[in-house]
Design a protein around this motif. Sequence first.
Motif, PDB file in Angstrom:
ATOM      1  N   CYS A  31       0.843  -1.200   0.000  1.00  0.00           N
ATOM      2  CA  CYS A  31       0.000   0.000   0.000  1.00  0.00           C
ATOM      3  C   CYS A  31       0.877   1.248   0.000  1.00  0.00           C
ATOM      4  O   CYS A  31       1.749   1.394   0.867  1.00  0.00           O
ATOM      5  CB  CYS A  31      -0.917   0.009   1.210  1.00  0.00           C
TER       6      CYS A  31
ATOM      7  N   LEU B 284      -6.522  -2.247   5.126  1.00  0.00           N
ATOM      8  CA  LEU B 284      -6.134  -1.645   6.396  1.00  0.00           C
ATOM      9  C   LEU B 284      -6.550  -0.177   6.497  1.00  0.00           C
ATOM     10  O   LEU B 284      -7.150   0.240   7.480  1.00  0.00           O
ATOM     11  CB  LEU B 284      -4.624  -1.770   6.606  1.00  0.00           C
ATOM     12  N   CYS B 285      -6.269   0.606   5.444  1.00  0.00           N
ATOM     13  CA  CYS B 285      -6.531   2.051   5.530  1.00  0.00           C
ATOM     14  C   CYS B 285      -7.603   2.542   4.552  1.00  0.00           C
ATOM     15  O   CYS B 285      -7.948   3.714   4.558  1.00  0.00           O
ATOM     16  CB  CYS B 285      -5.238   2.830   5.305  1.00  0.00           C
TER      17      CYS B 285
ATOM     18  N   VAL C 118       0.013   4.153   0.831  1.00  0.00           N
ATOM     19  CA  VAL C 118      -0.405   5.095   1.869  1.00  0.00           C
ATOM     20  C   VAL C 118       0.023   4.619   3.263  1.00  0.00           C
ATOM     21  O   VAL C 118       0.733   5.311   3.980  1.00  0.00           O
ATOM     22  CB  VAL C 118      -1.930   5.336   1.825  1.00  0.00           C
ATOM     23  N   CYS C 119      -0.404   3.413   3.654  1.00  0.00           N
ATOM     24  CA  CYS C 119      -0.112   2.934   5.015  1.00  0.00           C
ATOM     25  C   CYS C 119       1.068   1.970   5.058  1.00  0.00           C
ATOM     26  O   CYS C 119       1.475   1.552   6.137  1.00  0.00           O
ATOM     27  CB  CYS C 119      -1.342   2.291   5.636  1.00  0.00           C
ATOM     28  N   GLU C 120       1.603   1.632   3.904  1.00  0.00           N
ATOM     29  CA  GLU C 120       2.782   0.783   3.767  1.00  0.00           C
ATOM     30  C   GLU C 120       2.594  -0.654   4.235  1.00  0.00           C
ATOM     31  O   GLU C 120       3.566  -1.352   4.488  1.00  0.00           O
ATOM     32  CB  GLU C 120       3.989   1.423   4.444  1.00  0.00           C
ATOM     33  N   VAL C 121       1.338  -1.125   4.360  1.00  0.00           N
ATOM     34  CA  VAL C 121       1.116  -2.534   4.641  1.00  0.00           C
ATOM     35  C   VAL C 121       1.651  -3.326   3.447  1.00  0.00           C
ATOM     36  O   VAL C 121       1.555  -2.890   2.301  1.00  0.00           O
ATOM     37  CB  VAL C 121      -0.373  -2.850   4.903  1.00  0.00           C
TER      38      VAL C 121
ATOM     39  N   CYS D  36      -7.467  -0.471   0.051  1.00  0.00           N
ATOM     40  CA  CYS D  36      -6.616  -1.189   1.004  1.00  0.00           C
ATOM     41  C   CYS D  36      -7.468  -1.695   2.170  1.00  0.00           C
ATOM     42  O   CYS D  36      -8.286  -0.958   2.713  1.00  0.00           O
ATOM     43  CB  CYS D  36      -5.509  -0.262   1.507  1.00  0.00           C
TER      44      CYS D  36
END
Length: 52
Positions: free
Chosen positions: A9, A33-34, A11-14, A31
């Motif tokens: 991702c 997560l975010c 944005v959140c780097e997952v 995503c």
Amino acid sequence: MARTFTFDCPVCEVCTVVDDDVRDLVLDEGCVLCAADVTRAAFSPSSRGRDR
């Protein structure tokens, strides 16, 4: 055998490995997560699962 991809991702780097179905879901829904919108550029081919 289903193809696998590494999802990273922007944005959140997952970072996780997903299959075709999950990749399509993330492209449609964002995503997990975010909830950021992502493009195909967030996915790269993964070698995980190819040896099975």
